[in-house]
Design an enzyme around this catalytic site. Structure first.
Site, mmCIF file in Angstrom:
data_model
loop_
_atom_site.group_PDB
_atom_site.id
_atom_site.type_symbol
_atom_site.label_atom_id
_atom_site.label_comp_id
_atom_site.label_asym_id
_atom_site.label_seq_id
_atom_site.Cartn_x
_atom_site.Cartn_y
_atom_site.Cartn_z
ATOM 1 N N ALA A 1 0.682 -1.410 0.031
ATOM 2 C CA ALA A 1 0.176 0.053 -0.124
ATOM 3 C C ALA A 1 0.747 1.244 -0.029
ATOM 4 O O ALA A 1 1.937 1.234 0.560
ATOM 5 C CB ALA A 1 -1.053 -0.052 1.174
ATOM 6 N N GLY B 1 0.098 -5.497 0.853
ATOM 7 C CA GLY B 1 -0.799 -5.612 -0.043
ATOM 8 C C GLY B 1 -0.617 -6.372 -1.525
ATOM 9 O O GLY B 1 -1.582 -6.836 -1.817
ATOM 10 N N GLU C 1 -0.949 -9.707 -0.555
ATOM 11 C CA GLU C 1 -2.432 -10.358 -0.262
ATOM 12 C C GLU C 1 -3.288 -10.173 -1.644
ATOM 13 O O GLU C 1 -4.154 -10.896 -1.876
ATOM 14 C CB GLU C 1 -2.886 -8.803 0.704
ATOM 15 C CG GLU C 1 -2.364 -9.145 1.820
ATOM 16 C CD GLU C 1 -2.772 -8.019 2.911
ATOM 17 O OE1 GLU C 1 -3.480 -8.180 3.970
ATOM 18 O OE2 GLU C 1 -2.553 -6.667 2.771
ATOM 19 N N GLU D 1 3.810 -5.298 7.419
ATOM 20 C CA GLU D 1 3.219 -4.267 7.871
ATOM 21 C C GLU D 1 3.527 -3.993 9.444
ATOM 22 O O GLU D 1 3.571 -2.723 9.805
ATOM 23 C CB GLU D 1 1.592 -4.353 7.653
ATOM 24 C CG GLU D 1 1.338 -4.565 6.365
ATOM 25 C CD GLU D 1 1.237 -5.631 5.438
ATOM 26 O OE1 GLU D 1 0.391 -5.862 4.649
ATOM 27 O OE2 GLU D 1 1.843 -6.602 6.138
#
Length: 724
Positions: free
Chosen positions: A66, A116, A119, A141
């Site tokens: 992200a 992300g 993910e 993260e």
């Protein structure tokens, strides 16, 4: 769409290429997040599409995760919790739609996939990754105060089991391709460049359009929360998280809650649970502090935020390193890895060769682990030329002096090296304590003399502290910053002063631990309290690591330089006796505050004779008070550095503190800690400590003035250096 391209082949397989324009690396920006639901809907509704391959159009990687600045702004724009949840759910909802679209979806991972980015691939039904040592797959993260919020907590645990997934997520660790396959994170490792082909082959071979957890009867690997074996992961996991974080990181606790609760419900509900805990974590002071310092500010500094804008860019090709000890050898290694020709000089050929051996040992390990080819290893080592001949310095763009902390020796090598340098070449001294302006007196070109302070071990420590002397010019600063950026370290720029910024402020942590020892607090308590603050080690442990004999040498040099103005640090006599009378130098000779000949190490039994124990136990409230004492002592020194002009950028103060000496990362750094506490409250507490422990806690007038006006450091000083 701007960020994704769809190409459907004759077999009805849609290749979706992720390619954010104008960026070298894909990230999940707000624009990307808005487009993912669009192409998912296209995949779902277009009957011509029989299957999907998701890949990257970047040579540098698949997706780095992200865009945290973008994401935080979107989710923290106001106090509306529903709006924050909706923003957080946007990615989770889109990825859930992808994995339930009814068509087989394969990820062709042709570069690193972190956060992300990973993910996104976990929501695909099949994952193919290129066989490259440069590729990393992971969910890091936790390192910025968050945990995976794009389905990672639910999909990874269902893929590889609670224990393996929680271990990876709480450490923020990553896998190389073959390790990821062994762990069950990916299905196939293929030659680089064939990822899309292999992904299409899986679809054409009858790839299933479904996830294991959506099949009736699915069981969590290793067992879930109510499985006799699975429950142990949570019982032990809670204890492990407490041991590792001391309760300082809400992200770790909320991660465990999201996993525990999410595994008890179907995936759709599990993802909503994850999103709620993710938003809750994002709103904590710890997460906001860590995102700003460890992501946003660090990124800005990595790109040269402090560089003089009017000086042309430079690209150092040849750099000489004076001194082939551990520090110089480490500098030589990172330079050679960055493609810089390196002249490694020591007093004789044998010593210089020994310094090159440091790089040889590291590189040999990298080759054995598949992280580097032998050809590249040979090329890196060929760039390091060990010698005792100063004439080989000719043609160097920069010199890094890394000899012992002795003023006369540094003056001698400065003169010998400068005799070989062309005009405009920079001389950088890697001193940790000696003022740069004083060392520059030995230079015939003080405008090109600058401090370039590395941290040990150089290959692992990411910070470089650049110190401006009284006569250092902007061209020297710009060239030093260009060099630091080329070797991929994070630079901060500070002004001259004894100990500069990092050594001076770090020293207060060790010294306060020594003061506690003199007060009679048990050494076990001291180090446990230190670790509980979030510092990487206790004050006494850290003193051993730095080396007690070095402390004695620095104290003698400081006393000599300051004369009657010299004030001994707390515990200095204890350390002197340990070094000079008992030969206890610290970890390096296995004897310091700890004895290192046993595993685990134990407190030296003779320490009580030098520092009798008067306080063997503390109440919980007293422990909290002592934790605050250790952190505030460092922060007061940071504020003094600010008032004296040693440092003037809150980003550099915070990032430098965390990367250099490990100042508790959960705080975001000492300046953020002061701001979040509130200047008025911080000053009031420091005054209590000054009354109790002495003037070392006395805050500078700057803090009192700011407190009276209700100011903060980031509010008052942000952008100051850029504007200048």
């Amino acid at each position: 769409m701007e960020n994704f391209k769809i190409d459907v082949d004759a077999d009805g397989i849609a290749t979706i290429t992720f390619d954010v324009p104008g960026r070298s690396m894909n990230t999940l920006t707000s624009g990307v997040m808005a487009e993912i639901p669009q192409w998912v809907e296209t995949v779902k509704s277009d009957d011509a599409i029989k299957g999907v391959v998701l890949t990257s159009g970047k040579a540098s990687g698949f997706c780095a995760g992200a865009d945290l600045g973008d994401m935080a702004a979107g989710m923290l724009g106001g106090s509306d919790l529903q709006a924050a949840f909706d923003a957080g759910w946007r990615l989770n909802g889109a990825l859930r739609a992808l994995e339930t679209c009814g068509k087989p979806v394969a990820a062709a991972i042709n570069g690193l996939a972190l956060g992300g980015g990973l993910e996104l691939t976990l929501a695909c039904h099949y994952r193919v990754v290129g066989d490259s040592s440069k590729i990393q797959l992971g969910l890091p993260e936790i390192k910025v105060g968050l945990f995976p919020g794009g389905g990672g907590t639910q999909r990874l645990t269902r893929l590889i089991g609670v224990q393996a997934a929680m271990t990876a997520m709480t450490a923020g660790s990553s896998w190389r391709p073959n390790d990821a396959k062994s762990a069950g994170v990916v299905h196939e490792v293929v030659p680089v460049g064939t990822e899309v082909e292999a992904a299409k082959a899986w679809i054409k071979g009858g790839g299933k359009a479904g996830q294991p957890w959506d099949v009736k009867g699915f069981k969590i690997p290793g067992g879930g929360p109510y499985h006799p074996a699975g429950i142990q992961n949570f019982l032990v996991g809670n204890a492990m998280i407490r041991k590792q974080t001391y309760g300082n990181y809400p992200a770790a606790t909320n991660l465990m809650k999201a996993v525990y609760e999410g595994l008890q419900v179907p995936m759709d509900a599990a993802l909503r649970i994850e999103t709620r805990y993710f938003i809750k974590t994002l709103m904590t002071p710890q997460a906001q502090a860590m995102i700003r310092s460890l992501f946003l500010s660090k990124q800005e500094l990595d790109k040269g935020a402090a560089r003089p804008a009017d000086v042309p860019a430079s690209d150092p090709k040849k750099v000489a390193v004076l001194g082939a000890g551990m520090m110089g050898a480490g500098v030589a290694y990172v330079q050679a890895m960055a493609g810089i020709e390196t002249i490694l000089i020591d007093r004789d050929q044998e010593s210089a060769e020994r310094g090159k051996g440091y790089a040889e040992d590291i590189i040999k390990k990298r080759v054995s682990r598949g992280q580097m080819t032998q050809d590249k290893a040979d090329a890196v080592l060929a760039r390091i030329i060990p010698t005792a001949d100063y004439s080989l310095i000719k043609g160097s763009d920069l010199v890094i002096e890394a000899v012992f902390e002795n003023r006369e020796l540094k003056a001698e090598v400065t003169a010998k090296a400068e005799a070989q340098l062309e005009p405009g070449a920079v001389f950088g001294s890697n001193t940790s304590t000696l003022p740069i302006s004083g060392l520059a007196e030995a230079s015939s070109r003080p405008e090109d003399f600058i401090g370039i302070h590395f941290f040990s071990p150089v290959d692992k420590m990411m910070l470089v502290e650049i110190i401006m002397g009284e006569k250092t010019g902007p061209a020297a600063l710009a060239k030093a910053l260009d060099y630091v950026m080329k070797i991929k370290k994070t630079p901060i720029v500070v002004n001259d002063g004894r100990g500069f910024y990092t050594s001076r402020c770090f020293g207060t942590y060790v010294a306060e631990g020594m003061a506690m020892l003199e007060e009679g607090i048990s050494p076990v308590l001291i180090d446990n309290i230190g670790r509980a603050t979030g510092m990487p080690r206790g004050p006494l442990e850290m003193h051993d690591d730095v080396a007690l004999d070095l402390s004695v040498k620095i104290a003698k040099q400081t006393a000599e330089d300051l004369g009657g103005a010299y004030q001994p640090l707390p515990g200095s006599e204890i350390v002197r006796k340990m070094v000079e009378d008992l030969g206890r130098y610290g970890r390096k000779n296995g004897k310091g505050f700890y004895d290192y000949d046993s595993k685990p190490k134990v407190i030296w039994s003779g320490l009580e004779e030098l520092a009798p124990i008067k306080v063997a136990e503390l109440s919980p409230d007293e422990v909290e008070d002592q934790k605050r004492r250790l952190l505030y002592r460092q922060a007061v020194e940071v504020a003094r550095c600010w008032e004296e002009g040693v440092i003037d950028d809150p980003r550099e103060a915070d990032v430098g503190a965390i990367l250099a000496w490990g100042f508790a990362p959960w705080t975001g750094g000492p300046i953020t800690m002061i701001d979040q506490a509130g200047l008025k409250a911080f000053v009031a507490q420091a005054d209590v400590y000054a009354e109790r422990y002495g003037d070392r806690f006395k805050v500078p007038q700057l803090l009192r003035d700011m407190a009276a006006k209700g100011e903060t450091f980031y509010g008052k000083f942000s952008g100051q250096k850029a504007a200048a």
